[in-house]
Every structure is written in structure tokens, then in C-alpha cells.
Design an enzyme around this catalytic site. Structure first.
Site, mmCIF file in Angstrom:
data_model
loop_
_atom_site.group_PDB
_atom_site.id
_atom_site.type_symbol
_atom_site.label_atom_id
_atom_site.label_comp_id
_atom_site.label_asym_id
_atom_site.label_seq_id
_atom_site.Cartn_x
_atom_site.Cartn_y
_atom_site.Cartn_z
ATOM 1 N N PHE A 184 -42.278 -15.082 6.637
ATOM 2 C CA PHE A 184 -41.445 -15.834 7.579
ATOM 3 C C PHE A 184 -42.306 -16.863 8.308
ATOM 4 O O PHE A 184 -43.298 -16.513 8.949
ATOM 5 C CB PHE A 184 -40.770 -14.890 8.578
ATOM 6 C CG PHE A 184 -39.757 -15.577 9.459
ATOM 7 C CD1 PHE A 184 -38.498 -15.887 8.972
ATOM 8 C CD2 PHE A 184 -40.073 -15.929 10.765
ATOM 9 C CE1 PHE A 184 -37.558 -16.525 9.764
ATOM 10 C CE2 PHE A 184 -39.143 -16.577 11.571
ATOM 11 C CZ PHE A 184 -37.882 -16.874 11.069
ATOM 12 N N ARG A 224 -26.451 -33.389 -3.623
ATOM 13 C CA ARG A 224 -25.285 -34.166 -3.163
ATOM 14 C C ARG A 224 -25.752 -35.251 -2.201
ATOM 15 O O ARG A 224 -26.908 -35.253 -1.772
ATOM 16 C CB ARG A 224 -24.333 -33.238 -2.405
ATOM 17 C CG ARG A 224 -25.027 -32.593 -1.210
ATOM 18 C CD ARG A 224 -24.110 -31.836 -0.279
ATOM 19 N NE ARG A 224 -24.790 -31.457 0.955
ATOM 20 C CZ ARG A 224 -25.469 -30.331 1.148
ATOM 21 N NH1 ARG A 224 -25.581 -29.454 0.182
ATOM 22 N NH2 ARG A 224 -26.057 -30.095 2.304
HETATM 23 C C1 MV4 Z 1 -37.149 -19.805 6.218
HETATM 24 C C2 MV4 Z 1 -37.543 -19.779 7.571
HETATM 25 C C3 MV4 Z 1 -38.773 -19.244 7.859
HETATM 26 N N1 MV4 Z 1 -39.555 -18.762 6.857
HETATM 27 N N2 MV4 Z 1 -37.964 -19.321 5.265
HETATM 28 C C4 MV4 Z 1 -32.731 -21.485 6.839
HETATM 29 C C5 MV4 Z 1 -31.979 -22.402 5.954
HETATM 30 C C6 MV4 Z 1 -32.607 -22.356 4.631
HETATM 31 N N3 MV4 Z 1 -32.668 -23.664 4.038
HETATM 32 C C7 MV4 Z 1 -33.968 -21.821 4.891
HETATM 33 N N4 MV4 Z 1 -33.999 -21.359 6.250
HETATM 34 C C8 MV4 Z 1 -35.145 -20.830 6.755
HETATM 35 N N5 MV4 Z 1 -36.003 -20.333 5.843
HETATM 36 C C9 MV4 Z 1 -39.128 -18.805 5.599
HETATM 37 N N6 MV4 Z 1 -39.911 -18.301 4.633
HETATM 38 C C10 MV4 Z 1 -36.683 -20.281 8.526
HETATM 39 C C11 MV4 Z 1 -35.473 -20.789 8.125
HETATM 40 C C12 MV4 Z 1 -34.629 -21.240 9.187
HETATM 41 C C13 MV4 Z 1 -34.313 -22.576 9.332
HETATM 42 C C14 MV4 Z 1 -34.749 -23.544 8.445
HETATM 43 C C15 MV4 Z 1 -34.412 -24.845 8.600
HETATM 44 C C16 MV4 Z 1 -33.633 -25.227 9.672
HETATM 45 C C17 MV4 Z 1 -33.177 -24.306 10.566
HETATM 46 C C18 MV4 Z 1 -33.499 -22.968 10.405
HETATM 47 C C19 MV4 Z 1 -33.042 -22.043 11.322
HETATM 48 C C20 MV4 Z 1 -33.346 -20.740 11.158
HETATM 49 C C21 MV4 Z 1 -34.137 -20.337 10.092
#
Ligand code: MV4
Length: 448
Positions: free
Chosen positions: A202, A292
Site C-alpha cells: 500500500f 476512453r
Molecule cells: C493503491 C493505493 C495505494 N497503494 N494501490 C484507487 C483507485 C485505483 N485506480 C487505485 N487506487 C489506489 N491504489 C496501492 N498499491 C491507493 C489507491 C487510492 C487512490 C488512488 C488514486 C486516487 C485516489 C485514491 C484514493 C484512495 C486510494
């Protein structure tokens, strides 16, 4: 170029696509549901065709209704916009099988990027950075524990069929893993009919940075820089800007090259977006590719002096990209988009449909409003709550913010609650003004 194109969408994006087609001299055929008969898109299009009742499953999500309408009215191509069937490979295939052109990438590229685990493995294989984690899908909670131990907590379990934040579960420590693994699989099965999950470390308080790409069938592929979409609430973007205050010229080139490697790996043609997480230490990781045109495309249009929707239509017609000269150029000034939703941002961003009794649109230098609303229009409860996009441009970020503040002061929508007050608040926050944002901006300010 096409003679007639069917627009399989509604709202502001339908209006945006009609405008692009009209500038290209193409006849426009809008497909609309019963609920949308009085919309601006129906008024602006050359022709309109009702494709069914309000519920999207019976109209905007019905492959036979949409393809049938294009065939009976003599359209040669279909523009899906965003949402609805824009990333539906079965739809893209049905369009092609009926001798029509899908204004988007091929069904194979849609499918490949639609499975988030396959997309991640593909990127890993070609050397695009991905977050450390599992090799392919997880096969047991024991395996999840071992990988989490190796990469370090916190980790996140993601559904292969998820995306856009759907089907994600954060795991803080080993104690929580057994339950989290079972819950993630059960949730994925219930939500997507597919219980495949994978694991990543994470990344704490990242930025969401995405690269706009454009590729044609003549072998050209370019990137048009980044958008910073870090200000989101529950995975709904609220405000986007380009360039990102966190991206240097060098980082832009590196992320742009990574995005173009993704494009080449899947034989991608059309406009697309490669999403990355940018960590606080400056490393970036591939997240997903969106196949898209996106809601936030206008910020890129402002700073790259391009028309992305016209480019999409041109490349779908087999013509080359007309803005090849933009490749590698630094951004021209700074743009910010404010999503105006029919939502009560003071009460949990709850949807607030209803009749617009009064409307004053902002204008003046550096201001663009993409919208389908007008005074007297009734926002139905049936669809997405996005009713307008205010996009401002300035010669630098400070001027863009000043224009945003000025335009948001001019902008009034009476009769329904909107996110305009929320955006006025954002532009008054010191951490936004200094460009110090991350994906936790909203929750850190207590608005979640
Ligand atoms: C994550 C992350 C932290 N670590 N992956 C949320 C949407 C999807 N595209 C991927 N996301 C995330 N993946 C890892 N390994 C945190 C998020 C995330 C996030 C990412 C982009 C924009 C807003 C977000 C809000 C919460 C979590």
C-alpha cells in the site's frame, strides 16, 4: 471522414462530441432515452433517435438498441463517450461485427486493460514500474501472508475485475489478513462475478497522476503530459489540473515514456489514459489504463492546444494524429477543472436532482464551461450527477487559481444544490494553493 456518427451518450459529453463532429463537418445523430428528450444534446444534434426508457440497462446500456439505431439511421460510426459502454469490449465487437466503426480502441485492448491483474502483469513484463506485490492472482491467504511479509505492511488486496477504486481492501497487519483475504474474494465475487484478487504494497498518501496518450493507425503514438487528479472523494474525482505541481520536466518524460510503452504493448489506437500512483519519495507505479476519453480531458486540451475529441474521431477514421508537433513540448500555461455535480457538498455529497430555476454561467478570459444544463432544465435522478465542468486556464498556476476563484464567484445555479461551494472552499485552502495535495486531501480535511 465519416458522413454520420451516432453519439451513444448523454449530458455534457454528448454535447462535447456533437461540437467536435460539427467542426469536422460530420452529421450528428444523438441516441437518447425517454428521460432525455428535452436535453441540449437532442436540440443541438442534426438528428435524434429514441433508444428506450430511462433506466440505462434498457437504453444507453443496450447493445441491440444502440447498434440497431446506428444501422437504421445510416450512421457509419459510434462514439461511446465515457461511462455506459465506453469500455465494454462486447459492445466494441458488436459495433465492428455490424460493419460500423467504434470510436475508441480495439476490443482486444479494452479487454486486456479491463482485467487489472493482466494489465499489471503486462506492464511488469515490459519494464513499466508496478507496485511490489504478488505475481499474478493470489491462490490462498497463506500466500497473501508470505507476500505481505516480504513487501511489508500495509498492503492492499485488489480485485482483478475491479478498477477505479472498486474492490480494494487495505490490510494493516498480519492479524487482519485471513479475514481480509476472504472478505476481498467474497466482495469481488458479489460485485464482478469474479473472485480473482491480487496483492500490492500500500503506497501511503500518494498522488494520482495520469498521462494522456494518443495513437493512430499510421504508427504514431504521443503523450500529452499529465493530469493531477489527487483531489477525489470515495474514488470520485472532484478537481483536476495540468501540469501537476509535483511533476518536473524530467519526471514527465519518464512517465510519458512508460505510458507509451503500455500503448505499444497492447497495440493501442485512439485516445487513452495511463494512471500512475506517484509516491511521496518521487517513485511512480502503473495503476490502470483507461481506454476512453475522460471527463477531465479539457485540462489537457488547454495546456497542449489540442482538441482530443476531434483527434479521436480523426484516428478512428484512419487519419493520422493532427497534433504530432505537440509531442515533447512543455505545457502551455496551467489549467484546472472543477466538476460541478448536482450534489449537496455540505451534506455528504448526496445527489440533489431537481429543476434549475436560474443560471448564471461564468465567462471572460481563460474560462470554458462544458455543460448540458440551461435555466428550466430538470436534472433527473436517473443518471450520474455531473452537470457541468468549469475549466480555467492561466499563464501559470497562480493565475489559473485566481481565474478559478473569480469564475466560481460568477457561477450561480439556483434551484438545486451543487459542488460550487465546495470548490470555492478548496481554492481557499493553503495546502491546495501551495500544491501540497494527495489522495487523502478530502479525508485529511474532515470532509469524508
Ligand atoms: C493503491 C493505493 C495505494 N497503494 N494501490 C484507487 C483507485 C485505483 N485506480 C487505485 N487506487 C489506489 N491504489 C496501492 N498499491 C491507493 C489507491 C487510492 C487512490 C488512488 C488514486 C486516487 C485516489 C485514491 C484514493 C484512495 C486510494
Amino acid at each position: 471522414m465519416f458522413d454520420k456518427v451516432l453519439i451513444a451518450n448523454r449530458g455534457e459529453i454528448a454535447v462535447r462530441i456533437i461540437r467536435a463532429l460539427q467542426e469536422l463537418g460530420v452529421n450528428t445523430l444523438i441516441a437518447y432515452s425517454d428521460v432525455d428528450k428535452d436535453t441540449l444534446a437532442v436540440q443541438l444534434a442534426d438528428e435524434s433517435v429514441c433508444i428506450g426508457p430511462g433506466p440505462a440497462l434498457q437504453s444507453y446500456l443496450s447493445i441491440p438498441a444502440v447498434v440497431g439505431a446506428a444501422l437504421t439511421r445510416g450512421a457509419q460510426a459510434i462514439h461511446p463517450g465515457y461511462g455506459f459502454m465506453a469500455e465494454n469490449a462486447t459492445f466494441a465487437r458488436a459495433v465492428a461485427d455490424n460493419g460500423l466503426v467504434f470510436i475508441g480502441p480495439g476490443p482486444n485492448a479494452i479487454e486486456l486493460m479491463g482485467d487489472k491483474n493482466v494489465a499489471r502483469e503486462t506492464m511488469k513484463r515490459i519494464g513499466v514500474p508496478t507496485v511490489p506485490g504478488s505475481e499474478g492472482p493470489l491462490t490462498s491467504a497463506t500466500e497473501a501472508l508470505a507476500i505481505a511479509e516480504a513487501v511489508g505492511y500495509p498492503v492492499v488486496i485488489k480485485a482483478s475485475a475491479g478498477g477505479g477504486g472498486r474492490g480494494m481492501r487495505e490490510v494493516e497487519s498480519a492479524d487482519a489478513m485471513i479475514d481480509a483475504y476472504a472478505a476481498a474474494k467474497a466482495e469481488a465475487l458479489a460485485a464482478f462475478g469474479n473472485d480473482e484478487v491480487y496483492l500490492e504494497k500500500f503506497v501511503v498518501r500518494p498522488r494520482h497522476i495520469e498521462i494522456q496518450v494518443l495513437a493512430d493507425s499510421c504508427g504514431n503514438a504521443i503523450h500529452l503530459g499529465e493530469r493531477d487528479c489527487s483531489i477525489q472523494r470515495r474514488h470520485q474525482k472532484l478537481l483536476e489540473e495540468s501540469p501537476s505541481p509535483a511533476v518536473s520536466h524530467e519526471l514527465r518524460q519518464q512517465m510519458g515514456e512508460a505510458a507509451l510503452a503500455a500503448v505499444r504493448a497492447v497495440g493501442y489506437i485512439n485516445a487513452g489514459t495511463v494512471e500512475f500512483l506517484l509516491s511521496q519519495d518521487g517513485s511512480f507505479y502503473f495503476m490502470e489504463m483507461n481506454t476512453r476519453i475522460q471527463v477531465e480531458h479539457p485540462v489537457t486540451e488547454f495546456v497542449t492546444l489540442t482538441d482530443l475529441v476531434k483527434e479521436q474521431i480523426r484516428v478512428a477514421a484512419g487519419l493520422p494524429i493532427s497534433c504530432l508537433d505537440r509531442a515533447g513540448q512543455p505545457p502551455h500555461g496551467h489549467a484546472i477543472e472543477f466538476r460541478i455535480n448536482a450534489e449537496d457538498s455540505e451534506h455528504g455529497f448526496l445527489p440533489n436532482p431537481g429543476t434549475i430555476t436560474g443560471l448564471r454561467l461564468p465567462g471572460g478570459p481563460g474560462v470554458r464551461v462544458d455543460t448540458h444544463i440551461y435555466a428550466g432544465y430538470t436534472v433527473p435522478p436517473t443518471y450520474d450527477s455531473l452537470i457541468a465542468k468549469l475549466v480555467v486556464w492561466g499563464s501559470d498556476r497562480a493565475e489559473a487559481i485566481e481565474r478559478g476563484q473569480r469564475a466560481l464567484k460568477e457561477f450561480t445555479i439556483d434551484g438545486i444544490k451543487t459542488t460550487i461551494p465546495f470548490h470555492r472552499w478548496v481554492l481557499a485552502q493553503n495546502d491546495f494553493i501551495t500544491g501540497d495535495v494527495c489522495t487523502d486531501f478530502i479525508s485529511l480535511h474532515g470532509l469524508e
